[in-house]
Design an enzyme around this catalytic site. Structure first.
Site, PDB file in Angstrom:
ATOM      1  CG  LEU A 495      -1.932  -1.130   1.342  1.00 27.50           C
ATOM      2  CD1 LEU A 495      -2.677  -1.052   2.666  1.00 27.50           C
ATOM      3  CD2 LEU A 495      -2.909  -1.072   0.175  1.00 27.50           C
ATOM      4  N   GLY A 499       8.844   6.123   6.563  1.00 29.29           N
ATOM      5  CA  GLY A 499      10.082   6.108   7.324  1.00 29.29           C
ATOM      6  C   GLY A 499      10.187   4.940   8.280  1.00 29.29           C
ATOM      7  N   GLY A 501       8.760   1.807   7.657  1.00 33.02           N
ATOM      8  CA  GLY A 501       8.695   0.527   6.979  1.00 33.02           C
ATOM      9  C   GLY A 501       7.559   0.474   5.974  1.00 33.02           C
ATOM     10  CE  LYS A 517       3.300   1.920   9.599  1.00 33.94           C
ATOM     11  NZ  LYS A 517       3.889   2.622   8.436  1.00 33.94           N
ATOM     12  CG  ASP A 615       7.303  11.537   9.589  1.00 33.17           C
ATOM     13  OD1 ASP A 615       7.539  12.590   8.970  1.00 33.17           O
ATOM     14  OD2 ASP A 615       7.420  10.416   9.077  1.00 33.17           O
TER      15      ASP A 615
END
Length: 836
Positions: A495, A499, A501, A517, A615
């Site tokens: 998908l 940062g 993975g 993830k 982030d």
């Protein structure tokens, strides 16, 4: 045309300040207030009614205590137990007194604060009951006078003592936790020295809300986790305390609201019979099938109180009253507890019989223990207090001096229990035989059922529905790596990749779609990783992506999230013009901006610990099927860096250039205000549909955010708006508000940026917005769109551990800064609370 700033309503602001002051003082308890034990409705409560100070029942039955309670759990007690005529009164002098009756003047207990200028009292939402002076400063606090319990946010230092009857608990200056009987016998002394070798200056013990007992000190690099409750990090509505129970053991207790009972999740002394004096003087502690019980050594003794066997035993005839000879009662598999510093215990090296005879012939000896562990040690007890422990696992033999003749306790058979035991044995044989038969039949039937339907798709779907029950429980589900490999078809459909993975689409056993993830760079141990996962999974909000479960097998670390059908925000904002179906109208964009702000506000200001995302960018804002915005990847910054999170460098947190605040490149602390900067950049992109770091002829070869402010100054807000939106009806007042808010968020100085809660209020239009100063250009290294690495900024060093806080909103106004940027909230508390 320049848009004028709305006028400030000074009268309204003044009235609002008066209202806030009145609401704050409304929580205060005035002088001359009284609580009555005979009135069950007489109570002083915290602002949200979490805690209450009132008279509550206590043991023994028929007595009351004036206590601060969480639901039915007392956490602090004012004075001794009393009766129904007692009162607790805050005198006009400022002294808090527990009186046996309303007419009495002789207190049972006093806070001794009559000369400290007390003007009011307050029960805070933390459970801390404080007495305050006219300036609002605390002059006395219950947290500084603990009784037998500490709660989350309460700090216990070396000057504090928990007490319960004859038992007490203290922290030694070296950090060890100690339990004492009668303030003389130390029967537990463990803690820091078992994990580190340090001399401490001010050790502090705390219980985290998640159920972890921690020790901190200025000389330590990080807090030490000394103990974990068996249910640590489970269920966000669990209230946990550390309590010195009346049986002499220190425990972590958990309480689920509505259950009405405490559940022990950890005990300092794992073997309760090893607690000195648990069964009182001359009492022998042993175990039945489930719990410790107290008994007397023989029929030469009797219970002091048959209703409370823990009070110990007394001789039926005292040694000085013996008419005949003195004899020694032999107790097999029994040991009399001996701890330092017992000055009344003599230690010799000899066999059983010499040990017995030495005590028999010694005028001061009352009992002895001969260890049969190969050491040959013999302990002679000369004290009048003897605490015994009996178990078949102890090879020791003990002796107690009694008046002859020796009268051993009767065996079960001699007491008529042999017949009952034989009947019970036969009954157990029958029960076991029946249960074994039923088990075999169930096994055969289950195997036949499985053999018949294992390939039937109809029943397979039913099995998946049962699997859904596990996922619906709310706790993070632990998946095996093989399960997730199968769910993602070998990690086939990617998908996206960020940062932390790559993310893959998967279908779980219950047929629900999920995003899996694969984490990269995770160096944490198993226990720490599970704790962080539990923290992330317990963080629930409409605008946060929900964590379903995790996998932790060897080097494999994976997180399983709910699936967001419409993907990430960047695919809509920056889609080519020919992909008209991927464009968001203004109504959806404004809804996304508000939802994202609310999600970040929850992380910063409404969680138990402030969570800094580190982030924020369009790629980490996901949209569900209704285009509801949900922030993803929160809490992952701490997973990547297992080191002390109070000191961070750019190499330890994977932010994205173009969204990183200037303090990343200036050796300044990273706080929640850094997320505010990133959000401001995203908000500007939501309005414009352009990357904030784009430089083109259209922007006069300037960074887009600087060019946008110049257009705003000219009154040309429409120039900033995405051209694809101008052909549709849009609310220009909302557009102007969003642009102004974005400029406030991207101010270079963190103290000039608003808190995220204020951002939400400004976007909702319920708060006036002043004209923002021009945002300065960020350092050259922050321009771009790729992840920051060590090579991109080589001069970065460790960030400072704290950050200056503006003194008041008035000083900010004098400097030309909006008062809503006050640094007295969660974002400016330093990096110690930076990541949950």
């Amino acid at each position: 045309m320049r848009v004028p700033s709305p006028p400030r309503p000074p009268l309204l602001a003044f009235l609002l300040c008066l209202l806030l002051a009145a609401s704050a003082s409304a929580a205060d308890i005035p002088l001359n207030s009284t609580l009555y034990a005979n009135d069950p409705n007489s109570r002083w409560a915290s602002p949200n009614n979490t805690f209450a100070l009132s008279f509550v029942p206590s043991a023994p039955a028929g007595t009351l205590i004036a206590a601060v309670s969480y639901s039915t759990i007392p956490i602090w007690q004012a004075g001794p137990s009393t009766n129904s005529s007692a009162v607790l009164r805050l005198l006009p002098s400022g002294d808090l007194q527990l009186l046996p009756a309303a007419s009495s003047t002789t207190p049972l207990w006093s806070s001794s604060t009559a000369a400290l200028g007390v003007t009011a009292a307050e029960l805070q939402e933390s459970g801390n009951f404080v007495l305050k002076n006219s300036s609002g400063a605390t002059v006395w606090a219950s947290f500084d006078q603990p009784t037998d319990t500490i709660v989350p946010t309460q700090q216990l230092n070396a000057n504090h003592t928990l007490t319960s009857g004859l038992y007490s608990f203290k922290i030694k200056p070296n950090g060890n936790l100690t339990l004492l009987w009668n303030n003389t016998i130390t029967y537990y002394n463990l803690g820091l020295n078992s994990t580190a070798n340090s001399n401490l200056s001010n050790p502090i013990l705390e219980i985290r809300p998640t159920g972890i007992l921690t020790l901190s000190d200025p000389s330590l690099n990080s807090d030490l986790d000394l103990a974990y409750s068996s249910d640590y990090a489970e269920e966000s509505d669990v209230f946990r305390i550390v309590k010195l129970d009346n049986d002499g053991n220190l425990r972590i207790h958990s309480f689920v609201q509505g259950s009405g009972t405490l559940t022990a999740g950890w005990a300092a002394v794992s073997d309760q019979c090893q607690v000195y004096g648990f069964c009182g003087n001359n009492g022998i502690c042993s175990y039945n099938e489930t719990s410790p019980i107290c008994g007397c050594p023989s029929q030469n003794f009797e219970f002091i109180d048959s209703r409370d066997t823990s009070r110990g035993c007394k001789r039926t005839r005292e040694l000085q009253d013996c008419s005949g000879q003195v004899a020694m009662l032999q107790l097999d598999h029994t040991e009399f507890l001996t701890f330092e510093p017992e000055l009344d215990t003599q230690v010799f090296y000899m066999g059983n019989q010499p040990c017995n005879l030495n005590c028999l012939n010694g005028a001061s000896c009352v009992a002895s223990t001969s260890l049969s562990d190969g050491s040959g040690q013999c302990f002679l007890k000369t004290s009048s207090f003897v605490s015994g422990f009996r178990t078949p696992a102890i090879p020791s033999t003990s002796y107690v001096k009694v008046c002859a003749p020796v009268l051993p306790n009767p065996s079960p058979a001699a007491a008529g229990g042999g017949g009952r035991d034989r009947w019970r044995l036969r009954a157990w044989v029958v029960v076991v035989a029946v249960l074994a038969t039923l088990f075999v039949l169930a096994l055969v039937e289950g195997g036949f059922w499985w053999w018949c339907i294992r390939n039937n798709t109809k029943f397979s779907a039913l099995s998946s529905q049962y699997a859904l029950l596990e996922y619906a429980s709310g706790a993070p589900v632990q998946f095996s790596y093989k399960e997730l490999q199968k769910a993602t078809k070998g990690f086939k459909e990617k998908l996206g990749e960020g940062g932390f993975g790559a993310v893959y689409k998967g279908v779980l056993a219950n047929r629900s779609v999920a995003a899996v993830k694969q984490l990269e760079g995770i160096e944490q141990g198993e226990k720490q990783f599970r704790m962080e996962v539990a923290t992330i999974s317990s963080t629930h909000h409409l605008n946060l992506v929900r964590l379903i479960g995790f996998c932790s097998e060897g080097r494999h670390r994976l997180l399983v999230y709910e699936f967001m059908k419409n993907g990430s925000l960047d695919s809509f904002l920056f889609a080519p013009e020919e992909q008209s179906g991927k464009h968001l109208n203004w109504e959806n964009r404004y809804s996304v901006a508000l939802g994202t702000a609310r999600g970040i506000t929850y992380l910063h200001e409404e969680c138990r610990d402030c969570i800094v995302h580190c982030d924020i960018k369009p790629e980490n804002i996901l949209l569900d099927e209704n285009y509801c915005a949900k922030v993803s990847d929160f809490g992952l910054a701490k997973l990547v860096n297992p080191k002390d999170h109070r000191y961070r460098t750019l190499t330890s947190v994977r932010g994205t250039r173009g969204y990183l605040a200037p303090e990343w490149l200036a050796n300044l602390p990273i706080t929640s205000k850094s997320d505010v900067y990133s959000y401001g950049m995203v908000l500007l992109e939501i309005v414009s549909g352009k990357r904030n770091f784009e430089v083109s002829a259209e922007t006069n070869h300037k960074k887009f955010s600087l060019w946008a402010y110049e257009e705003f100054e000219k009154g040309n807000v429409e120039a900033v708006v995405d051209r694809r939106l101008l052909s549709h009806e849009i609310d220009m007042e909302q557009v102007r508000r969003a642009v102004v808010v974005s400029f406030w968020c991207i101010q270079e100085q963190p103290s000039q940026r608003p808190m995220m809660g204020k951002v939400v209020q400004m976007l909702e239009g319920i708060m006036e917005i002043e004209r923002p100063p021009a945002p300065k250009a960020a350092a050259e290294g922050s321009v771009g769109g790729t992840s920051v690495t060590a090579s991109s900024v080589s001069a970065l060093s460790t960030f400072a551990a704290s950050m200056p806080v503006p003194s008041s909103s008035s000083s900010l106004q004098m400097a030309g800064v909006s008062p809503f940027a006050s640094g007295k909230h969660g974002g400016e508390r330093g990096t110690s609370s930076m990541v949950s």
